[in-house]
Design a protein around this motif. Structure first.
Motif, PDB file in Angstrom:
ATOM      1  N   ALA A   1      15.608  93.931  90.065  1.00 54.64           N
ATOM      2  CA  ALA A   1      16.781  93.405  89.353  1.00 54.64           C
ATOM      3  C   ALA A   1      17.799  94.515  89.114  1.00 54.64           C
ATOM      4  CB  ALA A   1      16.347  92.782  88.029  1.00 54.64           C
ATOM      5  N   GLU A   2      17.319  95.699  88.794  1.00 53.17           N
ATOM      6  CA  GLU A   2      18.238  96.833  88.602  1.00 53.17           C
ATOM      7  C   GLU A   2      18.973  97.189  89.892  1.00 53.17           C
ATOM      8  OE1 GLU A   2      16.287 100.258  87.037  1.00 53.17           O
ATOM      9  OE2 GLU A   2      16.939  99.832  84.985  1.00 53.17           O
TER      10      GLU A   2
ATOM     11  N   ILE B   1      11.259  89.201  93.532  1.00 52.70           N
ATOM     12  CA  ILE B   1      11.438  88.765  92.138  1.00 52.70           C
ATOM     13  C   ILE B   1      10.859  87.371  91.930  1.00 52.70           C
ATOM     14  CG2 ILE B   1      13.176  88.132  90.427  1.00 52.70           C
ATOM     15  CD1 ILE B   1      14.892  90.418  91.456  1.00 52.70           C
TER      16      ILE B   1
ATOM     17  N   SER C   1       7.731  86.570  89.492  1.00 53.88           N
ATOM     18  CA  SER C   1       7.948  85.650  88.377  1.00 53.88           C
ATOM     19  C   SER C   1       6.947  84.494  88.427  1.00 53.88           C
ATOM     20  CB  SER C   1       9.383  85.122  88.387  1.00 53.88           C
ATOM     21  OG  SER C   1       9.629  84.363  89.566  1.00 53.88           O
TER      22      SER C   1
ATOM     23  N   VAL D   1       9.838  93.181  88.947  1.00 53.96           N
ATOM     24  CA  VAL D   1      11.030  92.382  88.642  1.00 53.96           C
ATOM     25  C   VAL D   1      12.136  93.276  88.095  1.00 53.96           C
ATOM     26  CG1 VAL D   1      11.929  90.574  87.127  1.00 53.96           C
ATOM     27  CG2 VAL D   1       9.744  90.250  88.291  1.00 53.96           C
ATOM     28  N   HIS D   2      11.765  94.155  87.181  1.00 53.11           N
ATOM     29  CA  HIS D   2      12.766  95.037  86.571  1.00 53.11           C
ATOM     30  C   HIS D   2      13.405  95.957  87.616  1.00 53.11           C
ATOM     31  CE1 HIS D   2      14.672  97.377  83.416  1.00 53.11           C
ATOM     32  NE2 HIS D   2      14.206  98.495  83.987  1.00 53.11           N
TER      33      HIS D   2
END
Length: 435
Positions: free
Chosen positions: A237-238, A255, A259, A233-234
């Protein structure tokens, strides 16, 4: 306390013993005097009895006479009252009376003897110990009490030291355990009861050590499971935030999937924490498990096809009805099937089966994966145990799912067992009472 109670009892017994001795002495004198009286009564020997009275008066004894037509008389009114209270007026015909009476708050010993002509006499002696005798008695009692107290104090000190030393050591170990130490052991010594306490503290320390070790392993496995989806996810997202994602739609899907995986993991952790609580919600109803299994099979057939795994569903021809929570049963089945599909290679088989027994129904999830070692079956439902053992060697989950499944089935009144499967892998069997 025992010595003090013994002293009080001893004083009472000593006083009563002194009274008994005086009573026996008085009775002997009364018998001697009665033997000196003529059979015809007091008349011919009255003067001689008077001389006897003068002799015993020097010992503090009063002679009370009961003469025909003259009644009871003596030169001491209180002694006369004591003799009357003891029954001298009714004494006759060689009757013997021994009594202890009280007159105006004073105690008297009475020895009365009846004679053949309805007359008689009594010897009356006030009950009192001489000051010197009483001091000797009190001194002896106090000496006995002091000796008893000294022996009791020495025995108590010795016993306290014998009991206190190992108990203090055990208490020190318990205090160290409260501070987090688990490597200390209390010395198992002293009396049996004290040794049992020390052994119990040692067993508690060992149990806490093992429990905390399992908790650490469980937390490590959960942390590992959380780290993987969080990293995905990180990262995506970046890339979206920096505008460098080549396929934003694919990044969004990843993502979303990760999640959802995190959500399932957190939900399992919450269910596992709440499962033993009274407020854990169960919606019980009469359910034909054929319908529940068939509905779940539709999902798992599609997922097996995607991974090239053969899927099989075995249902009985007759209804398999039980009273349970169908949503929780489906949750358990999905969790077991998820684990089974994770380790089943392409071309192997995953089986969901339902069997109707005489008084129970059985659901099985079997796979054609590598299976478990025989010693794993007994510990398969402990959180994180299989994860710790097989991590890095095969695809594994967080170790929470099996523990949660076992807790749910137990809460529903059934059993969950692990064993080998005919497909070559592991079989997980749910047994519920039939309705």
């Amino acid at each position: 306390m025992a010595v003090l109670v013994a002293g009080v009892v001893m004083a009472g017994l000593a006083r009563q013993s002194a009274r008994n001795v005086l009573q026996q002495s008085l009775a002997a004198q009364a018998d001697v005097i009665a033997g000196q009286v003529d059979e015809r009564g007091l008349g011919p020997r009255a003067a001689g009895l008077g001389r006897v009275a003068q002799v015993v008066r020097g010992q503090g004894i009063v002679v009370v006479l009961n003469l025909p037509k003259r009644g009871i008389q003596s030169n001491d009114p209180r002694s006369t009252q004591a003799a009357t209270a003891a029954g001298l007026g009714d004494a006759g015909g060689a009757q013997r009376i021994s009594a202890q009476v009280q007159v105006d708050g004073s105690d008297y010993l009475v020895e009365a003897r009846g004679l053949s002509d309805a007359s008689g006499f009594a010897l009356v002696e006030p009950v009192h110990l001489a000051a010197g005798t009483w001091r000797i008695l009190v001194r002896n009692i106090l000496l006995a009490l002091g000796t008893g107290l000294l022996v009791a104090a020495l025995a108590g000190a010795l016993l306290g030291r014998l009991l206190g030393r190992p108990l203090r050591r055990t208490a020190d170990v318990a205090a160290a355990m409260r501070q987090g130490r688990r490597d200390l052991r209390a010395p198992v010594e002293g009396p049996v009861e004290v040794a049992e306490v020390a052994a119990a503290v040692n067993e508690l320390s060992i149990a806490l050590q093992h429990s905390e070790a399992r908790q650490r392993e469980f937390l490590l496995s959960v942390s590992h499971e959380l780290r993987t989806p969080l990293a995905a996810v990180h990262g995506f997202a970046e890339s979206l935030a920096d505008g460098v994602a080549t396929d934003p739609r694919h990044a969004g899907q990843v993502i979303q999937q990760e999640s959802q995986r995190l959500d399932r993991l957190v939900s399992d952790l919450l269910d596992l924490a709440r499962i033993g609580a009274d407020q854990f919600q169960l919606d019980l109803a009469r359910v034909d498990l054929r319908e529940t299994l068939a509905a779940g099979a539709e999902v798992w057939r599609v997922r097996c096809d995607r991974q090239g795994v053969r899927f099989r569903l075995d249902l009985p021809p007759v209804p398999a009805v039980t009273t349970t929570d169908p949503r929780r049963i489906r949750q358990v089945l999905d969790g077991l099937a998820e684990n089974a599909l994770r380790v089943t290679p392409a071309g192997a088989q995953l089986t969901l089966s339902l069997t109707r027994l005489q008084n129970a129904v059985q659901l099985q999830v079997r796979d054609g994966g590598p299976g478990l070692a025989p010693e794993d079956y007994a510990v398969a439902f402990r959180p994180g145990v299989l994860n710790q053992k097989y991590r890095g060697r095969r695809p594994v989950g967080s170790g929470i799912g099996l523990a949660l499944a076992h807790g749910l089935v137990t809460r529903l009144g059934g059993t969950l067992a692990a064993g080998p499967a005919p497909e070559g892998g592991a079989a997980f069997t749910i047994t519920l009472p039939a309705t």
